[in-house]
Design a protein around this motif. Structure first.
Motif, PDB file in Angstrom:
ATOM      1  N   LYS A   1       0.846  -1.187   0.000  1.00 25.20           N
ATOM      2  CA  LYS A   1       0.000   0.000   0.000  1.00 25.20           C
ATOM      3  C   LYS A   1       0.886   1.243   0.000  1.00 25.20           C
TER       4      LYS A   1
ATOM      5  N   GLY B   1      -0.478   2.269  -5.800  1.00 26.64           N
ATOM      6  CA  GLY B   1      -1.044   1.907  -4.515  1.00 26.64           C
ATOM      7  C   GLY B   1      -1.945   2.972  -3.970  1.00 26.64           C
TER       8      GLY B   1
ATOM      9  N   SER C   1      -4.443   3.663   0.035  1.00 24.98           N
ATOM     10  CA  SER C   1      -4.381   3.482   1.483  1.00 24.98           C
ATOM     11  C   SER C   1      -4.513   2.023   1.903  1.00 24.98           C
ATOM     12  N   TYR C   2      -4.983   1.167   0.978  1.00 26.65           N
ATOM     13  CA  TYR C   2      -5.297  -0.212   1.348  1.00 26.65           C
ATOM     14  C   TYR C   2      -4.449  -1.247   0.623  1.00 26.65           C
ATOM     15  N   VAL C   3      -4.256  -1.081  -0.665  1.00 27.28           N
ATOM     16  CA  VAL C   3      -3.600  -2.120  -1.459  1.00 27.28           C
ATOM     17  C   VAL C   3      -2.653  -1.481  -2.474  1.00 27.28           C
TER      18      VAL C   3
END
Length: 948
Positions: free
Chosen positions: A767, A812, A814-816
């Motif tokens: 991320k 990317g 915030s998550y992935v």
């Protein structure tokens, strides 16, 4: 807007002080000051000084000391319109050849030097001109002038047969990617063949006919250069944090000795007239049929051009246009619009529509519906609103154009090239101010009413019966010419004297000091966090509101609901129709856009500051009083479904979505298209949209970013409803699926008879962060696939000629995150290109970066800052990431230290960790029947794959 009127992108409230042509004792010998334009109060103009060198080169200098950068543009008054029948595509070909090295600049060195300097660069070709441009930190000005002068005066000795062959393949790949492999990609060239006589220079495409490029040799290309690329057919425009006298000195040094080319006369506009309406059709790999009606009109800057532009807006631009109201709003068409594209020798007034499949509108009925709209215009006439809108648009476009040096330089260069007068802004605005209702009706009667046109039908392959009418016109067969026999001895070369050692690259001065935007922070009681900065350079305000409720918050079975909500938030409100809201915004010259990203709903506002109170009033009405009209919902939903169906004809879309599914799983929200699938969109109800709005459109944890010449109190005073807004969205993390691919495998998506194959190689990644491992992987990737001079692009494009462009990158949020390697390649070299990509990845993972690449990376990355904060939009993006990722003010300096101190050992460890090919998956979109047997020879599992 026409091309000519869209060129109006920069304006200042100043007046003209022009000097008659005169030598100046302070100028180098042979340089003449033509005119000087200085700031005042009462005329619209960009300040500049215009000079002419003894060899005919025109130099324009614009001083703008707001940012430590400079933009350099070299425009040659040569495009495809200067070509001869049988020699099409030469001007565009030279756009490529001019980047291939010169006598004193090595192959691919131009891109490397500009990238290394922290700059950006490109070139473009139109029917009437070719331009090359660079934006760099101001200390790199002399380097740019050295590079540009060397390709003007010392190019031809470096143009070899080998380079010629490679770039010929690159151009073929460009055509394959942009034309042959794109739905409706051949529309423009097909219409042009019917609209213009065979010897008219607009009857062939700018990119050229491939058979012409195949038959010519390198000497034909050199002959074209010698005819058109002399200094007397060029305008050099320099704008930015510069001193005019110093620019003149440097330009005289580098360009003054280049001999003039043959005399160049302005082109004449041949008459274009149709004897009757010409019907023609084309079968293509498309989902929806398309109807296109084109009328020949005038040429750029003709006295009737402005009135035709107003007519175009009334008929088919915006929600209040007749075509939108009659065809799109009623769901008879997915899309319907008008355009008036103008070039130096001719303009084309066009009406376009894609019938909505649920409406049962055949193309012949669509043609009648369009002609009925023309009849309605005759009865409706022209309103004062019609005139007011375009006048406001001209003015606001001009003000917004002041936000970049590139915009101002491009404007000056264009007016000088086509009119010989950079100071045309006031005249351009006046042209539109003077348009009357009678003018618009007059040009309608003269150029459109009962006039013959070209009616083009593009229909799905195998369905010729869908054409509007049976073809009554076939373009003349182009003569089959044999190979060219042009020889080197047939050419008249010019020699530029070497009065200094041009092989020595100028040494740049110290990097300019870059001032980061100084920002302020605030937070309202309802939870909205605010970040803003003062921008006194233009009287404008840019605003970005980010609210939770992006694609990641959707339930997989309702994927697409966020996008539908975003579209509905600029439709009808409880007080006014979308047409009334659109008209109000048009009169203000403001825009309000709402879009759904993976993580948020983004609301973007652009306004003149003087009109900000009224604009924000409309914004709050859109956001807090949506009508959620069922008719709007049906239209938006149906359009979204058709958009997905149409996208599936695009190989790049298919490749990207197949990779997404394989990385995250078909049933995961991250594995689904952001806009949804046909199935998920079909399941969405209006109640679902309302519920999504009520659940997710809340102020708590929302973010507001402001860039304005106004202080925050002045802005806050007009956001009462936003400050009174309350509520919180659910505290729910999105759930992502696991990869569903077999590592090291190839997944093949079929696209029958594809001219190119779309290749994607990827894997899950980190991320996003700004100073951690994710940031460092981006540095690691830079020499592999993150720049034009990267290993992947130089191999596949410049060495092999397999593609128009190839690269790799770590993306990317915030998550992935994920790594994607991408290239669209000629179908016949798919396997060879794939082998090269695999080889580059393996080699870099094993051997890592070399010392030259590390030095290049450090220079390129750390000198980019001068270009990062110039425009309000750039400042908005910079502040948005600070707020979203809770960054400390010193993160920019921290990243610079990382670049300065990162070692080859660290980069190589990251390459070994993140570039293991056996962990990746390969997706290929192409003709499966042809490709599969060849791919199976790679000793990798090859599986057929079908998108949902």
């Amino acid at each position: 807007m026409t091309k000519a009127s869209c060129l109006l992108v920069a304006v200042a409230l100043i007046s003209l002080t022009a000097c008659s042509p005169t030598p100046n004792a302070s100028l180098p010998a042979g340089v003449t000051l033509i005119e000087k334009v200085q700031a005042s109060d009462d005329t619209l103009v960009i300040p500049y000084s215009k000079y002419r060198l003894a060899n005919g080169l025109t130099l324009i200098v614009h001083e703008d000391h707001s940012d430590p950068l400079v933009h350099v543009d070299v425009t040659y008054h040569v495009g495809s319109s200067r070509e001869e029948p049988g020699q099409s595509g030469f001007a565009h070909f030279f756009e490529h050849m001019m980047f291939q090295g010169t006598e004193h600049v090595a192959d691919e060195e131009h891109f490397r030097l500009i990238t290394e300097a922290g700059g950006t660069m490109n070139g473009t070709t139109s029917s009437d001109r070719t331009n090359y441009y660079q934006t760099v930190p101001v200390n790199q000005l002399e380097t740019v002038l050295w590079l540009e002068s060397d390709r003007m005066g010392f190019l031809l000795d470096a143009v070899t047969q080998e380079k010629f062959e490679v770039q010929r393949e690159t151009v073929k790949n460009e055509r394959g990617q942009r034309v042959d492999n794109q739905p409706y990609g051949r529309l423009g060239e097909s219409v042009a063949q019917a609209l213009y006589p065979p010897d008219h220079p607009y009857s062939w495409p700018v990119i050229g006919w491939m058979e012409d490029l195949n038959r010519v040799n390198v000497n034909d290309l050199k002959k074209f250069f010698l005819r058109w690329y002399g200094p007397n057919n060029a305008t050099l425009t320099v704008g930015g944090d510069v001193n005019s006298q110093e620019v003149v000195r440097l330009v005289d040094k580098y360009f003054g000795d280049i001999p003039a080319g043959p005399a160049v006369s302005p082109p004449t506009a041949p008459e274009v007239a149709l004897d009757r309406t010409r019907y023609l059709s084309l079968q293509d790999n498309v989902h929806l049929p398309l109807l296109y009606i084109a009328y020949p009109t005038v040429e750029a800057f003709h006295p009737d051009e402005a009135a035709l532009d107003v007519l175009m807006q009334i008929l088919g631009s915006g929600r209040n246009s007749l075509l939108y109201q009659n065809l799109v709003k009623s769901q008879q068409a997915v899309q319907a619009q008008a355009s008036h594209g103008c070039s130096e020798l001719a303009c084309q007034f066009a009406l376009l529509a894609l019938p909505h499949p649920s409406a049962g509108m055949s193309l012949d009925k669509m043609e009648q519906a369009i002609r009925d709209s023309l009849q309605e215009f005759e009865q409706r006439g022209v309103t004062q609103d019609d005139l007011d809108k375009i006048k406001v648009e001209i003015y606001t476009d001009a003000i917004f154009g002041l936000q970049s040096v590139q915009g101002k330089v491009s404007q000056l260069a264009s007016y000088e090239t086509f009119l010989g007068n950079p100071d045309f802004i006031q005249k351009q605005v006046d042209r539109y101010k003077s348009v009357s209702k009678e003018d618009v009706m007059r040009v309608y009667d003269k150029y459109i009413k009962d006039q013959p046109s070209v009616v083009m039908s593009i229909v799905p392959a195998g369905q010729p019966q869908l054409a509007a009418r049976e073809d009554n016109y076939q373009p003349p067969v182009r003569p089959q010419l044999g190979p060219s026999d042009t020889k080197a001895e047939d050419l008249s070369f010019r020699t530029t004297p070497k009065t200094f050692d041009r092989s020595v690259r100028p040494k740049p001065g110290p990097n300019p000091a870059v001032t980061l935007p100084v920002y302020w922070q605030d937070k309202w009681a309802n939870g909205i966090e605010i970040l803003g900065t003062d921008n006194p350079e233009t009287p404008t305000t840019a605003l970005l509101l980010r609210v939770q409720g992006g694609a990641y918050q959707q339930a997989p079975e309702k994927a697409g609901v966020a996008g539908i909500l975003a579209a509905m938030l600029t439709e009808d409100t409880q007080l006014r129709s979308s047409e009334e809201m659109s008209r109000a915004l048009d009169k203000l010259g403001s825009s309000i856009l709402v879009s759904a990203t993976d993580e948020s709903l983004d609301v973007f506002v652009n306004s003149l500051s003087e009109n900000l109170p009224q604009t924000l009033n409309l914004l709050e009405e859109f956001l807090f009083m949506p009508a959620f009209n069922p008719d709007d919902f049906d239209r938006i939903k149906n359009r979204a479904i058709e958009s997905v169906r149409n996208a599936k004809k695009n190989p790049g879309y298919l490749a990207n979505e197949a990779l997404r599914e394989l990385l995250y799983g078909k049933d995961s929200i991250a594995g689904m298209p952001r806009g949804g699938t046909e199935q998920s969109l079909a399941s969405i109800s209006l109640a679902d949209v309302k519920n999504y709005y009520q659940t997710w459109f809340k102020p708590a944890e929302a973010e507001l970013i402001l860039v304005s010449d106004l202080d925050k109190q002045a802005i806050f005073a007009n956001l009462d409803k936003m400050q009174a807004w309350t509520g919180s969205a659910p505290d729910a993390e999105p759930v992502f699926g696991e990869p569903v691919y077999q590592p090291g495998s190839i997944y093949l998506v079929n696209k029958d008879e594809a001219a190119q194959s779309a290749i994607r190689i990827g894997k899950r990644g980190l991320k996003k962060d700004f100073t951690g491992e994710f940031y460092r992987t981006g540095l690691m990737n830079f020499p592999l696939g993150g720049a034009f001079n990267s290993r992947i692009n130089l191999n596949l494009r410049e060495d092999k000629g397999y593609t128009y462009g190839a690269g790799s990158g770590f993306g990317g949020d915030s998550y992935v995150g994920r790594l994607t390697v991408s290239a669209d390649v000629r179908a016949d070299v798919t396997v060879e290109a794939l082998k090269e990509l695999y080889g580059e990845i393996r080699q870099y993972a094993k051997e890592g970066i070399d010392k030259n690449e590390l030095a290049f990376l450090r220079l390129a990355i750390n000198q980019q800052d001068a270009l990062e904060y110039e425009t309000p939009y750039a400042k908005l993006s910079f502040l948005a990431q600070i707020l979203k990722y809770d960054l400390e003010p010193g993160f920019v300096k921290a990243r610079a230290r990382i670049v300065d101190n990162i070692t080859a050992k660290e980069i190589n460890a990251l390459a070994e960790k993140h570039l293991q090919l056996d962990e990746m998956v390969t997706v290929i979109v192409g003709d499966a029947e042809t490709l599969k047997p060849k791919l199976q020879e790679l000793d990798k599992p090859v599986m057929d794959y079908h998108l949902e």
